[in-house]
Design an enzyme around this catalytic site. Sequence first.
Site, PDB file in Angstrom:
ATOM      1  CB  CYS A  12       5.401   0.145  -1.301  1.00  0.00           C
ATOM      2  SG  CYS A  12       5.953  -0.326  -2.960  1.00  0.00           S
ATOM      3  CB  SER A  29      -0.917   0.031   1.199  1.00  0.00           C
ATOM      4  OG  SER A  29      -0.006   0.219   2.494  1.00  0.00           O
ATOM      5  CE  LYS A  30      -1.882   6.950  -2.460  1.00  0.00           C
ATOM      6  NZ  LYS A  30      -3.458   7.152  -2.347  1.00  0.00           N
ATOM      7  NE  ARG A  31       0.796   1.437   7.394  1.00  0.00           N
ATOM      8  CZ  ARG A  31       1.437   1.705   8.843  1.00  0.00           C
ATOM      9  NH1 ARG A  31       1.119   3.107   9.139  1.00  0.00           N
ATOM     10  NH2 ARG A  31       2.312   1.070   9.675  1.00  0.00           N
TER      11      ARG A  31
END
Length: 472
Positions: A257, A253-255
Amino acid sequence: MRTRFAPSPTGGLHLGGARTALYCWAHARRCRGEFLLRIEDTDQSRSRPEFERSIIESLEWLGLQPDEEPLRQSQRGEHYQAAAEQLLEEGHAYRCYATVEELTQLRNEQIARGEKPRYDRRWRDSSDPAPAGRSHVLRFATPLEGSAVIDDVIRGRVEVANRELDDPVIVRADGSPTYNFACVVDDLACQITDVIRGEDHLSNSLRQLHIASALGAKPVRHAHLPLIMAAAVDDDGQLRIDEAGNTIYEKMSKRNCAVDLAVWREEGYLPEAMINYLAQLGWTNSEREVYGSKELSEKFELARVHKSAARFDPERLKWLNRQHLRSLPAAEISRLAGVAAPDAAIELACEQAHTITELQTELSYFSEDAQIPLAAFAKHAPQERRAAIAQFAGKLAGLESFSADAIKKELTACCQSQQLKFRQLAMPLRTALTGRENTPDICLIASLLGKSQVGLRLQRALQSATEGAQPD
Ligand code: GLU
């Protein structure tokens, strides 16, 4: 064989999306079929034209060109309306007047009873008149008997009893189609034969089967790609590990990666390396590890995509990038980096760099007008050694051949006569010429820079050290 990639423009092209697009493209090439692009922009509040542009640019950068003009769902309203009317007329869809309050109450009661919350089909067979002044949605009447079956190319047979599926909303109260509906209408209109998408869409696929068959579509081939996991990070961005010291993985996820492909592109990754890496995120070429689009389009087999989740490994991507970088001709590298440097300098820089950006840093000191930072030189050229450095600079200026060997010989000779260790002169030379403490062979770099640049840089460095040492 026709397949499609159907991103929603609510963000740039995600790594997972890029892998889906790649597998669709590779499958189409391998089967000599068609690869289509559809922009799923029915969610007006979250879709943005700049995201659509970014997705298309990233696909172009990867070289995944669709074979036909892209389709935009926002321009196909009449087709969804016509299909909805058809389903309504044929009894496959019905109007549901349940209010949000009623649905919330239903949900709370079901949860309190320990049941799975779902719509209870209260308007499906109702003969009640339409409540005045109330808006309605359109729901699909999922068959109550039998089951939904997908013979997934990757996962094998997946079967779910129809009783387990609910009656999904196909048209919202404002008249807009839902994803599950628009998707089926478009797949049918575009004569899609193969639907390849992420495993998270499996439950949607089961619902879509019935809608498609009610619209008279022939069954499509399905392939659900495994999830991509990435190393989990905590709120401070630190890697999380379990009690045994192993890295913990979670859904990418954006979190955890940099998921937008545009970021990798800006950081100096090559499209060829990205293709190679994305291909390996779920599929193995039995012959080679480093390969490109051409081999992929000849050998890719959907049926051999792994069933288990893939793990995103940035180190491996970096390694692959380096392999692809090194395989390019020097002129091409120099063009990509936007730096004019001799071939030998490029070769040398490639020994160090993994990305175009790193390469630019490596090559930066080859440019004649490079601003060399001199802090490192000051550290390696204490006052008592400056006379020796100046003498060495003089010897270099007098060299006939300015080859790496000749420079090394002179450096060694100077060290001997001044009773210095090799690095006591090599480090001042390195830092004066490049501003850095770590570089490839400094004698080679000096020879590539040429006698006058080396003289100039040594002189400049010595002068700045002397000035820096003077009390104000
Ligand atoms: N718009 C959906 C997504 O981005 C498409 C899924 C599909 O039908 O392939 O996840």
